[in-house]
Design a protein around this motif. Sequence first.
Motif, PDB file in Angstrom:
ATOM      1  N   LYS A  30      15.737   2.956  -1.992  1.00  0.00           N
ATOM      2  CA  LYS A  30      16.732   2.003  -1.523  1.00  0.00           C
ATOM      3  C   LYS A  30      17.985   2.727  -1.020  1.00  0.00           C
ATOM      4  CE  LYS A  30      17.124  -2.027  -2.843  1.00  0.00           C
ATOM      5  NZ  LYS A  30      16.622  -3.198  -2.191  1.00  0.00           N
ATOM      6  N   GLU A  31      18.435   3.710  -1.779  1.00  0.00           N
ATOM      7  CA  GLU A  31      19.643   4.456  -1.424  1.00  0.00           C
ATOM      8  C   GLU A  31      19.504   5.153  -0.076  1.00  0.00           C
ATOM      9  OE1 GLU A  31      20.000   7.151  -4.701  1.00  0.00           O
ATOM     10  OE2 GLU A  31      20.724   5.600  -6.069  1.00  0.00           O
ATOM     11  N   GLU A  32      18.303   5.654   0.212  1.00  0.00           N
ATOM     12  CA  GLU A  32      18.094   6.435   1.429  1.00  0.00           C
ATOM     13  C   GLU A  32      17.500   5.618   2.570  1.00  0.00           C
ATOM     14  OE1 GLU A  32      16.418  10.277   0.749  1.00  0.00           O
ATOM     15  OE2 GLU A  32      17.707  10.631  -0.989  1.00  0.00           O
ATOM     16  N   GLY A  33      17.308   4.305   2.356  1.00  0.00           N
ATOM     17  CA  GLY A  33      16.913   3.401   3.431  1.00  0.00           C
ATOM     18  C   GLY A  33      15.474   3.508   3.897  1.00  0.00           C
ATOM     19  N   TYR A  34      14.564   3.889   3.008  1.00  0.00           N
ATOM     20  CA  TYR A  34      13.156   4.000   3.380  1.00  0.00           C
ATOM     21  C   TYR A  34      12.504   2.631   3.528  1.00  0.00           C
ATOM     22  CZ  TYR A  34      12.943   9.012   2.718  1.00  0.00           C
ATOM     23  OH  TYR A  34      13.131  10.357   2.850  1.00  0.00           O
ATOM     24  N   PHE A  36       9.492   0.706   2.454  1.00  0.00           N
ATOM     25  CA  PHE A  36       8.538   0.907   1.373  1.00  0.00           C
ATOM     26  C   PHE A  36       8.070  -0.422   0.813  1.00  0.00           C
ATOM     27  CE2 PHE A  36      12.677   0.612  -0.540  1.00  0.00           C
ATOM     28  CZ  PHE A  36      12.471  -0.134  -1.682  1.00  0.00           C
ATOM     29  N   GLN A  37       6.979  -0.355   0.052  1.00  0.00           N
ATOM     30  CA  GLN A  37       6.433  -1.506  -0.659  1.00  0.00           C
ATOM     31  C   GLN A  37       6.258  -1.114  -2.117  1.00  0.00           C
ATOM     32  OE1 GLN A  37       2.704  -2.470   1.210  1.00  0.00           O
ATOM     33  NE2 GLN A  37       3.662  -3.137   3.098  1.00  0.00           N
ATOM     34  N   LEU A  38       6.839  -1.899  -2.989  1.00  0.00           N
ATOM     35  CA  LEU A  38       6.680  -1.694  -4.422  1.00  0.00           C
ATOM     36  C   LEU A  38       5.377  -2.359  -4.855  1.00  0.00           C
ATOM     37  CD1 LEU A  38       7.953  -0.738  -7.105  1.00  0.00           C
ATOM     38  CD2 LEU A  38       9.018  -2.988  -7.260  1.00  0.00           C
ATOM     39  N   ALA A  40       2.457  -2.748  -8.365  1.00  0.00           N
ATOM     40  CA  ALA A  40       2.440  -2.743  -9.827  1.00  0.00           C
ATOM     41  C   ALA A  40       2.232  -1.341 -10.402  1.00  0.00           C
ATOM     42  CB  ALA A  40       1.348  -3.676 -10.336  1.00  0.00           C
ATOM     43  N   MET A  41       1.668  -0.443  -9.607  1.00  0.00           N
ATOM     44  CA  MET A  41       1.326   0.881 -10.114  1.00  0.00           C
ATOM     45  C   MET A  41       2.039   2.026  -9.399  1.00  0.00           C
ATOM     46  SD  MET A  41      -0.738   0.125 -12.541  1.00  0.00           S
ATOM     47  CE  MET A  41      -1.509   1.666 -12.947  1.00  0.00           C
ATOM     48  N   GLY A  42       2.950   1.710  -8.488  1.00  0.00           N
ATOM     49  CA  GLY A  42       3.644   2.754  -7.755  1.00  0.00           C
ATOM     50  C   GLY A  42       4.381   2.194  -6.566  1.00  0.00           C
ATOM     51  N   VAL A  43       4.609   3.049  -5.593  1.00  0.00           N
ATOM     52  CA  VAL A  43       5.334   2.687  -4.380  1.00  0.00           C
ATOM     53  C   VAL A  43       4.585   3.266  -3.192  1.00  0.00           C
ATOM     54  CG1 VAL A  43       7.478   3.021  -3.088  1.00  0.00           C
ATOM     55  CG2 VAL A  43       7.583   2.625  -5.530  1.00  0.00           C
ATOM     56  N   ILE A  44       4.575   2.515  -2.096  1.00  0.00           N
ATOM     57  CA  ILE A  44       4.021   2.991  -0.838  1.00  0.00           C
ATOM     58  C   ILE A  44       5.183   3.107   0.135  1.00  0.00           C
ATOM     59  CG2 ILE A  44       2.413   2.523   1.043  1.00  0.00           C
ATOM     60  CD1 ILE A  44       0.852   0.791  -1.029  1.00  0.00           C
ATOM     61  N   VAL A  45       5.276   4.236   0.802  1.00  0.00           N
ATOM     62  CA  VAL A  45       6.392   4.494   1.709  1.00  0.00           C
ATOM     63  C   VAL A  45       5.853   5.186   2.956  1.00  0.00           C
ATOM     64  CG1 VAL A  45       6.952   6.673   0.543  1.00  0.00           C
ATOM     65  CG2 VAL A  45       8.714   5.505   1.846  1.00  0.00           C
ATOM     66  N   GLU A  79      -2.288  10.502   6.735  1.00  0.00           N
ATOM     67  CA  GLU A  79      -1.602  10.875   7.977  1.00  0.00           C
ATOM     68  C   GLU A  79      -2.604  10.843   9.118  1.00  0.00           C
ATOM     69  OE1 GLU A  79       1.166  14.412   9.833  1.00  0.00           O
ATOM     70  OE2 GLU A  79      -0.149  14.910   8.174  1.00  0.00           O
ATOM     71  N   ARG A  80      -2.273  10.100  10.145  1.00  0.00           N
ATOM     72  CA  ARG A  80      -3.091  10.081  11.359  1.00  0.00           C
ATOM     73  C   ARG A  80      -2.241  10.592  12.507  1.00  0.00           C
ATOM     74  NH1 ARG A  80      -6.862   4.946  12.371  1.00  0.00           N
ATOM     75  NH2 ARG A  80      -7.278   6.246  14.177  1.00  0.00           N
ATOM     76  N   ARG A  81      -2.869  11.323  13.390  1.00  0.00           N
ATOM     77  CA  ARG A  81      -2.147  11.848  14.544  1.00  0.00           C
ATOM     78  C   ARG A  81      -2.626  11.235  15.844  1.00  0.00           C
ATOM     79  NH1 ARG A  81      -1.146  18.083  12.677  1.00  0.00           N
ATOM     80  NH2 ARG A  81       0.049  17.509  10.843  1.00  0.00           N
ATOM     81  N   ASP A  82      -3.632  10.364  15.759  1.00  0.00           N
ATOM     82  CA  ASP A  82      -4.145   9.729  16.965  1.00  0.00           C
ATOM     83  C   ASP A  82      -3.512   8.354  17.216  1.00  0.00           C
ATOM     84  OD1 ASP A  82      -5.436   8.759  14.691  1.00  0.00           O
ATOM     85  OD2 ASP A  82      -7.238   8.204  15.810  1.00  0.00           O
ATOM     86  N   VAL A  83      -2.911   7.751  16.196  1.00  0.00           N
ATOM     87  CA  VAL A  83      -2.233   6.456  16.335  1.00  0.00           C
ATOM     88  C   VAL A  83      -0.969   6.472  15.480  1.00  0.00           C
ATOM     89  CG1 VAL A  83      -4.357   5.138  16.766  1.00  0.00           C
ATOM     90  CG2 VAL A  83      -3.514   5.372  14.445  1.00  0.00           C
ATOM     91  N   ASN A  84      -0.070   5.532  15.768  1.00  0.00           N
ATOM     92  CA  ASN A  84       1.138   5.389  14.966  1.00  0.00           C
ATOM     93  C   ASN A  84       0.783   4.583  13.717  1.00  0.00           C
ATOM     94  OD1 ASN A  84       3.767   5.365  14.069  1.00  0.00           O
ATOM     95  ND2 ASN A  84       4.395   3.710  15.419  1.00  0.00           N
ATOM     96  N   LEU A  85       0.615   5.265  12.617  1.00  0.00           N
ATOM     97  CA  LEU A  85       0.184   4.663  11.365  1.00  0.00           C
ATOM     98  C   LEU A  85       1.374   4.074  10.617  1.00  0.00           C
ATOM     99  CD1 LEU A  85      -2.283   4.415   9.419  1.00  0.00           C
ATOM    100  CD2 LEU A  85      -1.503   6.550   8.400  1.00  0.00           C
ATOM    101  N   THR A  86       1.250   2.815  10.213  1.00  0.00           N
ATOM    102  CA  THR A  86       2.270   2.181   9.383  1.00  0.00           C
ATOM    103  C   THR A  86       1.598   1.418   8.254  1.00  0.00           C
ATOM    104  OG1 THR A  86       2.361   0.077  10.577  1.00  0.00           O
ATOM    105  CG2 THR A  86       3.791   1.863  11.399  1.00  0.00           C
ATOM    106  N   MET A  87       2.366   1.103   7.230  1.00  0.00           N
ATOM    107  CA  MET A  87       1.844   0.318   6.112  1.00  0.00           C
ATOM    108  C   MET A  87       1.364  -1.037   6.598  1.00  0.00           C
ATOM    109  SD  MET A  87       4.759   1.057   3.201  1.00  0.00           S
ATOM    110  CE  MET A  87       6.075   0.482   4.274  1.00  0.00           C
ATOM    111  N   ASP A  88       2.165  -1.681   7.437  1.00  0.00           N
ATOM    112  CA  ASP A  88       1.828  -3.018   7.927  1.00  0.00           C
ATOM    113  C   ASP A  88       0.546  -3.019   8.751  1.00  0.00           C
ATOM    114  OD1 ASP A  88       4.074  -4.080   6.672  1.00  0.00           O
ATOM    115  OD2 ASP A  88       5.317  -3.901   8.463  1.00  0.00           O
ATOM    116  N   LYS A  89       0.386  -2.009   9.595  1.00  0.00           N
ATOM    117  CA  LYS A  89      -0.827  -1.926  10.415  1.00  0.00           C
ATOM    118  C   LYS A  89      -2.066  -1.720   9.552  1.00  0.00           C
ATOM    119  CE  LYS A  89       1.209  -0.254  14.719  1.00  0.00           C
ATOM    120  NZ  LYS A  89       1.294   0.886  15.645  1.00  0.00           N
TER     121      LYS A  89
END
Length: 98
Positions: A30-34, A36-38, A40-45, A79-89
């Motif tokens: 939160k402090e660094e403006g990432y 992310f998705q919280l 139950a078992m961790g965080v995805i960023v 990490e993918r280098r052939d497409v712009n990978l995002t959590m939402d996608k």
Amino acid sequence: MAVMEISVVPVGTGNPCVSEFVSYAYKILKEEGYNFQLTAMGVIVQGDVEELMALALKIHKRPFEKGALRVMTTIRIDERRDVNLTMDKKVKKLKENL
């Protein structure tokens, strides 16, 4: 762009509840403006892989600042280098296949 899942488990806190330690580590995001998705078992960023690795180290060290004697951190990076990978996608693609 890369997506990282990180889970931090403080050990040796003297209490089976570790939410105080985990929430303290979570505040970095939160402090660094990432973006992310919280979970139950961790965080995805998401972000640049080198930046995510540095972030993982910060998150890993944070429970020690609150007095944890041991910290076990699990990191998974996609990490993918052939497409712009995002959590939402990633989630959208999964839902399309359900």
